[in-house]
Each structure stands twice: as structure tokens, then as C-alpha cells.
Design a protein around this motif. Structure first.
Motif, PDB file in Angstrom:
ATOM      1  N   GLN A  15      -2.386   3.893  -1.695  1.00 15.62           N
ATOM      2  CA  GLN A  15      -3.029   3.101  -0.494  1.00 15.62           C
ATOM      3  C   GLN A  15      -1.773   2.830   0.457  1.00 15.62           C
ATOM      4  O   GLN A  15      -0.513   2.216   0.055  1.00 15.62           O
ATOM      5  CB  GLN A  15      -3.560   1.889  -0.719  1.00 15.62           C
TER       6      GLN A  15
ATOM      7  N   ASN B 171      -6.923  -2.256  -3.235  1.00 19.62           N
ATOM      8  CA  ASN B 171      -7.231  -3.406  -2.253  1.00 19.62           C
ATOM      9  C   ASN B 171      -6.060  -3.987  -1.692  1.00 19.62           C
ATOM     10  O   ASN B 171      -5.910  -4.679  -0.741  1.00 19.62           O
ATOM     11  CB  ASN B 171      -7.797  -4.447  -3.281  1.00 19.62           C
ATOM     12  N   LYS B 172      -4.967  -3.522  -2.137  1.00 16.17           N
ATOM     13  CA  LYS B 172      -3.590  -4.009  -1.366  1.00 16.17           C
ATOM     14  C   LYS B 172      -2.519  -2.900  -1.235  1.00 16.17           C
ATOM     15  O   LYS B 172      -2.546  -1.701  -1.783  1.00 16.17           O
ATOM     16  CB  LYS B 172      -2.922  -5.089  -2.438  1.00 16.17           C
TER      17      LYS B 172
ATOM     18  N   SER C 116      -3.843  -0.474   5.715  1.00 16.00           N
ATOM     19  CA  SER C 116      -4.312  -1.888   5.457  1.00 16.00           C
ATOM     20  C   SER C 116      -5.774  -1.778   5.765  1.00 16.00           C
ATOM     21  O   SER C 116      -6.433  -1.200   6.908  1.00 16.00           O
ATOM     22  CB  SER C 116      -3.720  -3.054   6.400  1.00 16.00           C
TER      23      SER C 116
ATOM     24  N   LEU D 201     -12.201   2.129  -0.379  1.00 15.45           N
ATOM     25  CA  LEU D 201     -11.072   1.732  -1.028  1.00 15.45           C
ATOM     26  C   LEU D 201     -11.582   0.997  -2.312  1.00 15.45           C
ATOM     27  O   LEU D 201     -10.723   1.136  -3.252  1.00 15.45           O
ATOM     28  CB  LEU D 201     -10.299   0.592  -0.081  1.00 15.45           C
ATOM     29  N   LYS D 202     -12.395  -0.066  -2.479  1.00 11.15           N
ATOM     30  CA  LYS D 202     -12.630  -0.584  -3.547  1.00 11.15           C
ATOM     31  C   LYS D 202     -13.117   0.126  -4.557  1.00 11.15           C
ATOM     32  O   LYS D 202     -13.030  -0.069  -5.901  1.00 11.15           O
ATOM     33  CB  LYS D 202     -13.873  -1.796  -3.230  1.00 11.15           C
TER      34      LYS D 202
ATOM     35  N   ARG E  76     -13.848  -0.256   3.764  1.00 12.39           N
ATOM     36  CA  ARG E  76     -13.269  -1.114   2.828  1.00 12.39           C
ATOM     37  C   ARG E  76     -14.006  -0.872   1.372  1.00 12.39           C
ATOM     38  O   ARG E  76     -13.525  -0.926   0.453  1.00 12.39           O
ATOM     39  CB  ARG E  76     -13.528  -2.582   3.324  1.00 12.39           C
ATOM     40  N   GLU E  77     -15.026  -0.568   1.533  1.00 16.87           N
ATOM     41  CA  GLU E  77     -15.871  -0.392   0.158  1.00 16.87           C
ATOM     42  C   GLU E  77     -15.409   0.947  -0.305  1.00 16.87           C
ATOM     43  O   GLU E  77     -15.436   1.008  -1.763  1.00 16.87           O
ATOM     44  CB  GLU E  77     -17.492  -0.338   0.344  1.00 16.87           C
TER      45      GLU E  77
END
Length: 61
Positions: A8, A29-30, A11, A23-24, A20-21
Motif C-alpha cells: 500500500q 489498511n495502513k 492513504s 483495500l480491505k 477503501r473496501e
């Protein structure tokens, strides 16, 4: 089984919820986290949807 290492680099702050979903879904997540994932068309598609947030740093066969 082939794998890819995904890192990743961006941000998820102020990004659309679908990004965002995604990425999850990749298990990230970071910032600067890495994950080793199976090299499947679905994983490649998820990475292709958010190229500004993740990068492929290694491909293993």
C-alpha cells in the motif's frame, strides 16, 4: 501456485468508499503494509482498480 506481493503506497483518507473496501479486501489498511496474495484474475482486478493506492513489488511463480 504463483503469488504477488502488494504494497500500500497511498492513504484511503478522502477516497470513495468502494476504494477503501477494495483495500480491505486485499488485506491492507495502513501505509506501507505489504501482503503476499495469490496471483488470480480477481486479485489482479482489485489491484488494477486502485493503482494509485497500491503497487506490486514482487511476483513469485
Amino acid at each position: 501456485m504463483a503469488t504477488i506481493v502488494v504494497k500500500q503506497i497511498g492513504s484511503p483518507i478522502r477516497r470513495p468508499a468502494i476504494q477503501r473496501e477494495t483495500l480491505k479486501g486485499l488485506g491492507l489498511n495502513k501505509m506501507n503494509r505489504t501482503r503476499e496474495l495469490e496471483d488470480t484474475p480477481s486479485i489482479r482486478g482489485m489491484v488494477a482498480k486502485i493503482p494509485h493506492l497500491v503497487t506490486i513489488i514482487e511476483e513469485k511463480s
